[in-house]
Structures are given as C-alpha cells and as structure tokens.
Scaffold this active site. Structure first.
Site, PDB file in Angstrom:
ATOM      1  N   HIS A   1       0.854  -1.195   0.000  1.00 42.77           N
ATOM      2  CA  HIS A   1       0.000   0.000   0.000  1.00 42.77           C
ATOM      3  C   HIS A   1       0.881   1.233   0.000  1.00 42.77           C
ATOM      4  O   HIS A   1       1.909   1.269   0.679  1.00 42.77           O
ATOM      5  CB  HIS A   1      -0.911  -0.007   1.232  1.00 42.77           C
ATOM      6  CG  HIS A   1      -2.068   0.945   1.133  1.00 42.77           C
ATOM      7  ND1 HIS A   1      -1.933   2.296   1.389  1.00 42.77           N
ATOM      8  CD2 HIS A   1      -3.364   0.742   0.788  1.00 42.77           C
ATOM      9  CE1 HIS A   1      -3.114   2.881   1.227  1.00 42.77           C
ATOM     10  NE2 HIS A   1      -4.002   1.966   0.867  1.00 42.77           N
TER      11      HIS A   1
ATOM     12  N   ASP B   1      -7.887  -3.969  -0.603  1.00 47.13           N
ATOM     13  CA  ASP B   1      -8.437  -4.097  -1.953  1.00 47.13           C
ATOM     14  C   ASP B   1      -8.416  -5.559  -2.420  1.00 47.13           C
ATOM     15  O   ASP B   1      -9.314  -6.002  -3.140  1.00 47.13           O
ATOM     16  CB  ASP B   1      -7.647  -3.234  -2.935  1.00 47.13           C
ATOM     17  CG  ASP B   1      -7.714  -1.759  -2.579  1.00 47.13           C
ATOM     18  OD1 ASP B   1      -8.835  -1.269  -2.364  1.00 47.13           O
ATOM     19  OD2 ASP B   1      -6.667  -1.107  -2.498  1.00 47.13           O
TER      20      ASP B   1
END
Length: 427
Positions: A306, A363
């Site tokens: 991330h 995600d």
C-alpha cells in the site's frame, strides 16, 4: 516559546511557525510564505502538503494505524454497525441509542427518489460504466433538491446529510439492478441501513428475500473499513469542490468521479482483473509471483502492499477473516477465487514479499468478497463509494463549518516567455 522553522533566502531569514497535531505530527505553516518571501512551494501530487487541519481521521502508515475520531478501526469494525460509524464521522461522537434510532428513522423517511430520475437512469446504455452512471445520478439529485444549504443552520445541514445518506444506497442498488437487467425497487422500512442495502441489491423478483447474516456482516465491515481515509484523492476533491460553496450532492458527485480512477477506488477491480488474466494464462500463480519479483518485468501484483501503509494495512487484517467466512458460507466454486487464495498463501510465505512487507491489502480481500457475493467487477468501486459516503460528508461538513477559504493551488510556470503574434500566412 513557540517552535519555528527558518528559511534563508536571498540574504534574508524568514521564520515560519510550526503547527503541532494531537498525535505528534508537525507541519510548517506557510500561509504567509509568498507574501513575505515571494516564494511558493512546489509539491507535485501534494505528497508533503497539508491542505487543512482535521479532527476526523488519523492515519499512521508506518505503524499501520487507522482511527476514526480517535477510535481504532479494529474496535469499530468488531463492535459497531455502519450507521454508528457514519454518525461518529459526521457528528464527532458515537450516537446514543436514541440518536441512532432517530438518525435511522429520518434516513428511512427520505429513502425514495423522484421518479423522473429513473428516466435519466434509463437513458444510459447497459454498457455504461456504473461509476459514471452513479456520478451523473448523484449530480442530478441537485436538480431535485435545488435549495442551497445554509451551513450556519443545524437543521438545513442535518437535512442535507440525511437526504444523501438515504438516497445514495438506492442509486447504488438501481445502478446494480440495471446492470443485471433486473427491475428497480426500494427497500423495506422495517430493516436496518445495511440490511436494506443487501435486500435492494440481492432480492430476486421471483422469490422471497431471505437475509444472510454473514453477508450483512461482511457488507457492514467493508463499508466501515472504507468509510474514511484522511486526505486521499477523492476526499480532497470533495473538500476543494465544496470550498467553492458547491452543494453536498455536487461535491459528492465530484468525489465519486475522483474515486473512479484505477489508482484510487478502482484498485479492487484491478485485483480481480489480474486474477482473471492469471486464470486465462493457465492459473500458474508461482509464475506470476516470479514475474512480480522480476524488476525488468512490467507486471504488477495488484492488491499487495500500500502506498500509505509501509508496514501492513490494518483494514486487511480485519477483512481477511471476513473473506474466509463469506467463502466458507457461500461455498462458491470459482477458479478465480481459488487462484486468489493460492496467491495469498504463496505470497505470505515468500521471503521476497515478507521482507518487503508486501502483504495483501484491503483491496485484495474486498474484491474477493464482492466477487463471491455475485457483484460484477465494474460495481466494486460503486460499493467503495457507498462506504466512503460518510467520510465525504464529514469532510465536507468540517470544511464548510470552519469557513475554510476556496481551494486555489499555485503553480510554477515553465512555458514560453512573452511572444508576438504571427499572422497565419507568416507561420
């Protein structure tokens, strides 16, 4: 004595105050920089620029910390329902039972859409991307609620918040149902907020809807985990559009458009598209892990690591368990989901990814859950927008009630110097 930073420029020294945040963050206050030095700062992408002071969300990417109004995301995801979290983000405190019930009832009273909006929805081809449709419909709500909001009126502000909290889930379900070729419908007044979302989306027209507590719980957690994330692209867009005194519907519509991009809200869609590509190529996950480790290979492993969280994504730890529960309960037979589970296990046991802290992020797991629920890939970002709505509202409300100035970034001009016009026959 207050802390200061000094800039030495052109033979002079200029002192700038330091602003201290409540979690130990510090910032150089450069409001007077241009007026005192004739300098501005250049920060492409605003990676080192604070656009505001905010009391809504705290994020520490190095330590993997995410808190809404001081409450750890882990506690909220485990103990709160989505409407409690929405109330917390928007109004600053967790609601009492009475406040929660009133908020829910007021939302239910506004849970209808002007029938003319159906005509707008019907004008879109079935192939239109759901995010473009949702953004357009949200903007169109302004036409049916034309009165501007007096931000100094608690009543008007509250009514605007209730209306958009009530109407966006209906628009989301309608976009989904149109995509699936199913009739548009409303929710059930007797149900809770998330339970109604599930009913509107998953009830088949030819049989009675039976709620699934695991699906409802998964939706609740996904919406909570996506509810706010500090000054990201879409949230900053909502604030800067709202700073022109644009209304809440228009500002949220702009946020939806910003969220649409694959580098932002489209990431979970990109995960499933990657998994589909691996399946089409034979399903060899080890091959793709090797490609991800090869610096000369353009392939990127979507859903791992991330940009903000340098250690781990705290949301991913929460939603991994939920993903396992959903897959176990639904018993979905899907080779793409099998590839996802294989990829997850291999990456978690590969020293290359472990050493670099490239763990599956939120995600990765949210895409898996939505696919297992039968939600089309193109709808993933729409679900993200539904979760992010309370955060957008809270940020818009904070910006407007604090009377923040209109957003107007500066630039460094690097084009031509003054030139004289040349007639066309002389060019």
């Amino acid at each position: 004595m207050s802390k200061q930073a000094s800039i030495h420029y052109n033979g002079s020294t200029f002192d700038l105050p330091i602003i201290d945040g409540s979690e130990g963050e510090c910032a150089i206050d450069i409001k007077s920089l241009r007026s005192t030095t004739q300098l501005i700062t250049l920060d492409p992408g605003f990676k080192n620029t604070g656009s505001c002071e905010s009391s809504i969300t705290f994020l520490d990417g190095e330590k993997g910390v995410l808190r809404y109004r001081g409450y750890p995301i882990e506690e909220l995801a485990e103990k709160a329902n989505f409407l409690e979290v929405a109330y917390l983000l928007i109004f600053g405190e967790l609601p009492t039972q009475e406040q929660h019930d009133v908020f829910l009832t007021d939302i239910k009273e506004e849970s209808y859409i002007d029938e003319d909006l159906k005509k707008i929805l019907e004008s879109f081809p079935k192939s239109a991307h759901p995010m473009g449709v949702l953004s357009s419909l949200t903007s169109a709500l302004t036409a049916f609620n034309p009165a501007s909001v007096d931000v100094d009126s608690n009543e008007q502000m509250y009514n605007a918040i209730v209306r958009i909290m009530a109407k966006l889930p209906i628009l989301v379900s309608w976009v989904f149902l149109k995509r699936m070729g199913l009739p548009l419908k409303y929710g059930d007044y007797s149900l809770g907020y998330v339970e109604n979302i599930a009913r509107m989306m998953f009830r088949k027209p030819n049989k009675e809807y039976v709620p699934n507590p695991i699906i409802d719980d998964a939706l609740t957690k996904l919406l909570i985990l996506h509810a706010d994330h500090e000054q990201n692209c879409s949230t900053s867009t909502v604030r800067i559009v709202g700073s022109s005194h644009a209304g809440l519907f228009a500002s949220v519509s702009a946020g939806i458009s910003a969220l649409w991009g694959p580098l932002h809200g489209g990431a979970n869609q990109a995960v499933v598209e990657m998994l589909e590509a691996i399946k089409q190529d034979g399903g060899d996950t080890k091959k793709y892990l090797d490609k991800a480790k090869d610096k000369s290979d353009p392939f990127r492993l979507m859903g791992f690591g991330h940009r903000v969280y340098k250690n781990f994504d705290p949301r991913a730890k929460i939603i991994k368990k939920t993903a396992d529960e959903v897959l176990g309960d639904l018993g979905v037979v899907d080779p793409v989901l099998d590839i996802a589970k294989s990829l997850e296990q291999e990456a978690l046991n590969d020293s290359y990814f472990v050493d670099r802290k490239l763990y599956p992020n939120v995600d990765f797991y949210s895409g898996i859950i939505y696919r297992a629920m039968g939600i089309p890939t193109e709808m993933f970002t729409v679900m993200f927008a539904l979760g992010r709505l309370p955060g957008w509202i809270a940020q818009w409300r904070e910006m407007r009630t604090r009377k923040e100035p209109i957003g107007r970034p500066r630039q460094i001009y690097v084009g031509h110097n003054k030139r004289s016009f040349v007639p066309m026959d002389k060019r």
